[in-house]
Design an enzyme around this catalytic site. Structure first.
Site, PDB file in Angstrom:
ATOM      1  N   HIS A  17      10.853   1.645  -0.677  1.00 33.27           N
ATOM      2  CA  HIS A  17      10.224   0.466  -0.067  1.00 33.27           C
ATOM      3  C   HIS A  17       8.738   0.500  -0.399  1.00 33.27           C
ATOM      4  O   HIS A  17       8.290   1.377  -1.161  1.00 33.27           O
ATOM      5  CB  HIS A  17      10.487   0.440   1.442  1.00 33.27           C
ATOM      6  CG  HIS A  17      10.159   1.738   2.131  1.00 33.27           C
ATOM      7  ND1 HIS A  17       8.882   2.231   2.218  1.00 33.27           N
ATOM      8  CD2 HIS A  17      10.946   2.667   2.741  1.00 33.27           C
ATOM      9  CE1 HIS A  17       8.881   3.380   2.869  1.00 33.27           C
ATOM     10  NE2 HIS A  17      10.131   3.674   3.188  1.00 33.27           N
ATOM     11  N   GLY A  49       6.219   1.523   1.145  1.00 31.39           N
ATOM     12  CA  GLY A  49       5.526   2.782   1.466  1.00 31.39           C
ATOM     13  C   GLY A  49       5.599   3.723   0.277  1.00 31.39           C
ATOM     14  O   GLY A  49       4.579   4.277  -0.172  1.00 31.39           O
ATOM     15  N   HIS A  50       6.802   3.904  -0.275  1.00 32.64           N
ATOM     16  CA  HIS A  50       6.952   4.739  -1.467  1.00 32.64           C
ATOM     17  C   HIS A  50       6.144   4.136  -2.634  1.00 32.64           C
ATOM     18  O   HIS A  50       5.491   4.865  -3.384  1.00 32.64           O
ATOM     19  CB  HIS A  50       8.422   4.806  -1.897  1.00 32.64           C
ATOM     20  CG  HIS A  50       9.358   5.366  -0.874  1.00 32.64           C
ATOM     21  ND1 HIS A  50      10.319   4.601  -0.251  1.00 32.64           N
ATOM     22  CD2 HIS A  50       9.505   6.614  -0.367  1.00 32.64           C
ATOM     23  CE1 HIS A  50      11.021   5.349   0.581  1.00 32.64           C
ATOM     24  NE2 HIS A  50      10.540   6.575   0.549  1.00 32.64           N
ATOM     25  N   GLN A 107       1.559   9.725   5.186  1.00 33.99           N
ATOM     26  CA  GLN A 107       1.191  10.115   6.557  1.00 33.99           C
ATOM     27  C   GLN A 107       2.284   9.734   7.553  1.00 33.99           C
ATOM     28  O   GLN A 107       2.351  10.270   8.653  1.00 33.99           O
ATOM     29  CB  GLN A 107      -0.127   9.425   6.950  1.00 33.99           C
ATOM     30  CG  GLN A 107      -0.654   9.903   8.293  1.00 33.99           C
ATOM     31  CD  GLN A 107      -1.690   8.971   8.872  1.00 33.99           C
ATOM     32  OE1 GLN A 107      -2.684   8.676   8.219  1.00 33.99           O
ATOM     33  NE2 GLN A 107      -1.479   8.510  10.097  1.00 33.99           N
ATOM     34  N   GLN A 115       5.454  16.645   8.637  1.00 35.92           N
ATOM     35  CA  GLN A 115       5.856  17.108   7.303  1.00 35.92           C
ATOM     36  C   GLN A 115       4.624  17.410   6.444  1.00 35.92           C
ATOM     37  O   GLN A 115       4.585  18.405   5.719  1.00 35.92           O
ATOM     38  CB  GLN A 115       6.724  16.036   6.640  1.00 35.92           C
ATOM     39  CG  GLN A 115       7.070  16.318   5.188  1.00 35.92           C
ATOM     40  CD  GLN A 115       8.092  15.331   4.657  1.00 35.92           C
ATOM     41  OE1 GLN A 115       9.277  15.457   4.916  1.00 35.92           O
ATOM     42  NE2 GLN A 115       7.637  14.334   3.913  1.00 35.92           N
ATOM     43  N   SER A 167      13.116   3.968   5.157  1.00 34.15           N
ATOM     44  CA  SER A 167      14.434   3.676   4.576  1.00 34.15           C
ATOM     45  C   SER A 167      15.458   3.484   5.684  1.00 34.15           C
ATOM     46  O   SER A 167      16.477   2.824   5.491  1.00 34.15           O
ATOM     47  CB  SER A 167      14.868   4.827   3.667  1.00 34.15           C
ATOM     48  OG  SER A 167      13.879   5.081   2.703  1.00 34.15           O
TER      49      SER A 167
HETATM   50  P1  AMP Z   1      11.363   9.719   2.169  1.00 32.64           P
HETATM   51  O1  AMP Z   1      12.047   9.024   1.034  1.00 32.64           O
HETATM   52  O2  AMP Z   1      11.575   9.040   3.483  1.00 32.64           O
HETATM   53  O3  AMP Z   1      11.622  11.199   2.185  1.00 32.64           O
HETATM   54  O4  AMP Z   1       9.813   9.566   1.901  1.00 32.64           O
HETATM   55  C1  AMP Z   1       9.240   9.973   0.683  1.00 32.64           C
HETATM   56  C2  AMP Z   1       7.734   9.955   0.826  1.00 32.64           C
HETATM   57  O5  AMP Z   1       7.303   8.628   1.133  1.00 32.64           O
HETATM   58  C3  AMP Z   1       7.249  10.867   1.957  1.00 32.64           C
HETATM   59  O6  AMP Z   1       6.051  11.508   1.559  1.00 32.64           O
HETATM   60  C4  AMP Z   1       7.005   9.880   3.064  1.00 32.64           C
HETATM   61  O7  AMP Z   1       6.047  10.304   4.008  1.00 32.64           O
HETATM   62  C5  AMP Z   1       6.504   8.672   2.292  1.00 32.64           C
HETATM   63  N1  AMP Z   1       6.672   7.453   3.100  1.00 32.64           N
HETATM   64  C6  AMP Z   1       7.795   7.066   3.770  1.00 32.64           C
HETATM   65  N2  AMP Z   1       7.556   5.932   4.466  1.00 32.64           N
HETATM   66  C7  AMP Z   1       6.262   5.614   4.234  1.00 32.64           C
HETATM   67  C8  AMP Z   1       5.396   4.555   4.682  1.00 32.64           C
HETATM   68  N3  AMP Z   1       5.825   3.599   5.502  1.00 32.64           N
HETATM   69  N4  AMP Z   1       4.115   4.547   4.250  1.00 32.64           N
HETATM   70  C9  AMP Z   1       3.659   5.520   3.414  1.00 32.64           C
HETATM   71  N5  AMP Z   1       4.415   6.540   2.953  1.00 32.64           N
HETATM   72  C10 AMP Z   1       5.686   6.593   3.360  1.00 32.64           C
END
Ligand code: AMP
Length: 286
Positions: free
Chosen positions: A34, A36-37, A148, A153, A186
């Site tokens: 999304h 954020g990623h 963040q 984490q 996600s």
């Molecule tokens: P995940 O796929 O949920 O393991 O997340 C992968 C990376 O994306 C991790 O470093 C998360 O902290 C970051 N991440 C997930 N959601 C967001 C968001 N809304 N804003 C910024 N980074 C995010």
């Protein structure tokens, strides 16, 4: 856009980028990408010759009753999204590639992994630390980008990288939110329409905690901030709060009073229906 699946080809790619004078940025993810990623990928792409996004739904960081088997998997869309935001490679290893038969080593980061998320999800951070260490050893990045959004984490991984002298720059980027304030995740796609509306209460609770600190300043009791956040969360009976705390942002230790000189963070974990959501706000951030 090149999709790599083995550790050997991944390491070879990174080594050749560096041998040619380039640098490598990496963004470890579990996919279902999304905005954020995308923000992490775009940031890396601005700074590095190659930007690798890894997509690996890591079984060892999920508890036995958690959503490993149902976690959203959207690889075709993810590949497109990485390309659109300037990523140059995707690393998509199989579970067998990451955990060949006989694999048994685990990274334990100590007490910080046992509180808050670690208390709610026993073994979670050992799984995260171990897989991130392995992904870094596979992608051999100059700089690794994390969000963040997963505040604890970032604290755990910063400690692992420092304690183990891992040769990588660790960069944390701000949380990207939906227009109404809900942190992108996600897992938001699990929410029903009604739950999606209720979910913004988590953000409202963080804002209420932050506002109390703004009004009262250093010296306000953390318990007062926590009560304020809980009251907002309790205004929606469907929300089951796991924790809503105001703690030191470096150590995640409880404090009696807010001390703005040391840095504080508000952390919330809550369930809505079958979905578990986390969010946070660092005091002093916008
Ligand atoms: P995940 O796929 O949920 O393991 O997340 C992968 C990376 O994306 C991790 O470093 C998360 O902290 C970051 N991440 C997930 N959601 C967001 C968001 N809304 N804003 C910024 N980074 C995010």
């Amino acid at each position: 856009m090149e999709v790599l699946t083995t550790v050997a080809e991944m390491q070879q790619l990174s080594r050749s980028v560096v041998a040619n004078g380039g640098t490598v940025g990496c963004v470890p993810t579990m996919g279902a990408l999304h905005s954020g990623h995308a923000s992490l990928i775009a940031r890396s792409a601005r700074a590095h010759t190659a930007t690798i996004a890894s997509i690996f739904v890591n079984p060892t960081q999920f508890g036995p009753t958690e959503d490993f088997s149902t976690y959203p998997r959207t690889l075709e869309r993810d590949i497109q999204m990485v390309a659109e935001h300037g990523g140059t490679h995707i690393f998509v290893p199989s579970v067998a590639e990451m955990y060949p038969s006989g694999f048994s080593t685990e990274i334990s980061v100590g007490p910080i992994a046992d509180i808050l998320e670690g208390a709610s999800r026993p073994g979670h951070f050992a799984g995260v630390a171990t897989v991130v260490c392995k992904l870094l050893n596979a992608m051999l990045p100059t700089e690794a980008f994390f969000g963040q959004k997963d505040f604890q984490q970032t604290v755990v991984l910063k400690k692992m990288i420092s304690d183990l002298l891992l040769p990588v720059t660790f960069t944390v980027m701000p949380t990207i939110r939906e227009p109404d304030g809900l942190a992108m995740s996600s897992r938001n796609r699990y929410l029903t329409t009604e739950e999606r509306e209720q979910a913004i209460t988590i953000y409202s609770a963080l804002l209420a905690g932050k506002e109390l600190i703004r009004l009262e300043g250093s010296g306000v009791r953390t318990s007062a901030v926590e009560t304020t956040m809980r009251q907002v969360l309790e205004s929606v009976p469907e929300i089951r709060t796991e924790y809503a705390v105001c703690v030191d942002s470096t150590t995640l230790e409880s404090k009696n009073f807010v001390n703005l000189d040391n840095g504080m963070v508000l952390l919330i974990a809550a369930r809505l229906g079958t979905t578990r959501l986390i969010d946070n706000m660092v005091i002093g951030d916008a």
